[in-house]
Scaffold this active site. Structure first.
Site, PDB file in Angstrom:
ATOM      1  N   GLY A  27       0.806  -1.221   0.000  1.00 53.63           N
ATOM      2  CA  GLY A  27       0.000   0.000   0.000  1.00 53.63           C
ATOM      3  C   GLY A  27       0.830   1.258   0.000  1.00 53.63           C
ATOM      4  CG  ASN A  28       2.367   5.290   1.496  1.00 53.87           C
ATOM      5  OD1 ASN A  28       1.651   6.231   1.154  1.00 53.87           O
ATOM      6  ND2 ASN A  28       3.573   5.463   2.001  1.00 53.87           N
ATOM      7  CG  HIS A  33       3.206   0.730  -5.520  1.00 51.85           C
ATOM      8  ND1 HIS A  33       3.430   1.821  -4.717  1.00 51.85           N
ATOM      9  CD2 HIS A  33       3.811  -0.316  -4.905  1.00 51.85           C
ATOM     10  CE1 HIS A  33       4.126   1.464  -3.656  1.00 51.85           C
ATOM     11  NE2 HIS A  33       4.378   0.174  -3.742  1.00 51.85           N
ATOM     12  CD  GLN A  57       7.731  -7.283   3.855  1.00 49.47           C
ATOM     13  OE1 GLN A  57       6.984  -8.132   3.415  1.00 49.47           O
ATOM     14  NE2 GLN A  57       8.272  -6.356   3.068  1.00 49.47           N
ATOM     15  CE  LYS A 146      13.314   2.426  -3.994  1.00 42.38           C
ATOM     16  NZ  LYS A 146      12.907   1.632  -2.885  1.00 42.38           N
ATOM     17  NE  ARG A 184      10.467   1.912   5.121  1.00 43.07           N
ATOM     18  CZ  ARG A 184      10.375   0.607   4.797  1.00 43.07           C
ATOM     19  NH1 ARG A 184      10.802   0.196   3.630  1.00 43.07           N
ATOM     20  NH2 ARG A 184       9.850  -0.270   5.642  1.00 43.07           N
TER      21      ARG A 184
HETATM   22  O1  PAF Z   1       7.850  -4.989  -2.077  1.00 44.59           O
HETATM   23  C1  PAF Z   1       6.931  -4.971  -1.237  1.00 44.59           C
HETATM   24  O2  PAF Z   1       6.136  -4.036  -1.151  1.00 44.59           O
HETATM   25  C2  PAF Z   1       6.805  -6.128  -0.253  1.00 44.59           C
HETATM   26  O3  PAF Z   1       8.054  -6.615   0.127  1.00 44.59           O
HETATM   27  C3  PAF Z   1       5.915  -7.278  -0.782  1.00 44.59           C
HETATM   28  C4  PAF Z   1       6.519  -7.937  -1.997  1.00 44.59           C
HETATM   29  C5  PAF Z   1       4.535  -6.731  -1.112  1.00 44.59           C
HETATM   30  C6  PAF Z   1       5.757  -8.355   0.300  1.00 44.59           C
HETATM   31  O4  PAF Z   1       5.172  -7.835   1.453  1.00 44.59           O
END
Ligand code: PAF
Length: 273
Positions: A27-28, A33, A57, A146, A184
């Site tokens: 998200g964000n 994206h 993570q 990226k 970020r």
């Molecule tokens: O790249 C990301 O945003 C995250 O690491 C992912 C692949 C969605 C897994 O949470």
């Protein structure tokens, strides 16, 4: 665009499709994206995105709690980009019981660079991506360059588990000055935002110096010193073999990768040499 929160609803919505193309995200969302969504639309018979901030993570001191959760705006952006289905599970939907089974990625690839500075990060990424793939059962999944190490880790996971899907990579989207788009970047102050472009500039310079035949260790050392002098706290600035991120042999195709903290914000980037 349909929005579903549970695995059961997701499977129901996807039951009549044969070739889902999938974009996993936290998200964000920014234009980087949305470029993944545009690529996915060319690849499948239905375009699925997920938004899930994956606790597994994040290290204990990292920004899991403060990570921006902007589901309403994100959904509008995805719909406008032509996404068909958004899977936005809560933690209870995706991890109804503690996720005690984990995917342990190849340490040769996952314990260096990001994995060295964020131990367990790629275990968390692989575990959620494996689970999301089980939920969506995509024929293709689209990832950004990226996060280059993440892309290689996911590719190797898919290959070694013979998972029936193709991983497609999309080049990094950048602002006009060259800063790689990242969720970020929103943490940066105005002064930091001006300075932030130095990360991609130094990676570009490292690439030029490597092409001119400079000693790689010396180039890396000088790059670390340059960013440190500018007030950054660099974790790594390296030139590695593009195929597997190992220390290169003469003639190998290279990639310059860097991660560095600017104030409280940790930025990463990479450039093919
Ligand atoms: O790249 C990301 O945003 C995250 O690491 C992912 C692949 C969605 C897994 O949470």
């Amino acid at each position: 665009m349909h929005i579903v929160h549970t695995i059961a609803e997701l499977r129901e919505c996807l039951s009549s499709f044969r070739r889902p193309a999938f974009v996993p995200t936290m998200g964000n969302l920014h234009d980087g994206h949305l470029a993944l969504v545009h690529r996915a639309r060319e690849l499948g018979d239905v375009t699925v995105a997920s938004i899930f901030v994956n606790r597994l993570q994040f290290l204990p001191h990292e920004d899991f709690d403060s990570y921006p959760r902007t589901l309403g705006v994100d959904a509008q952006k995805l719909a406008a980009a032509g996404c068909d289905l958004l899977f936005a599970p809560t933690e209870r939907d995706l991890y109804p019981e503690p996720q005690t089974f984990k995917v342990l990625p190849d340490p040769e690839l996952a314990d260096l660079l990001e994995g060295q500075f964020r131990p367990g990060f790629f275990t968390g990424v692989c575990t959620v991506v494996m689970k999301l793939f089980q939920c969506v059962q995509p024929r293709t999944a689209v990832f950004g360059e990226k996060d280059y190490q993440q892309l290689l880790v996911i590719r190797r996971m898919v290959r070694q588990f013979a998972m029936p899907l193709e991983i497609v990579a999309v080049p990094t989207c950048r602002d006009a000055d060259g800063l790689a788009l990242s969720s970020r970047n929103g943490y940066l102050s105005a002064a930091e935002r001006t300075e932030a472009v130095q990360l991609s500039r130094i990676l570009a310079r490292m690439g030029e110096q490597a092409r001119e035949g400079g000693d790689l260790a010396a180039i890396e050392g000088a790059a670390m010193a340059t960013l440190a002098q500018r007030g950054w706290k660099p974790d790594y600035l390296v030139l590695r073999r593009r195929s597997d991120l190992q220390v290169p042999a003469p003639g190998d195709a290279l990639v310059a990768l860097g991660a560095a903290r600017l104030g409280a914000t940790r930025l990463i980037d990479n450039l093919a040499v």
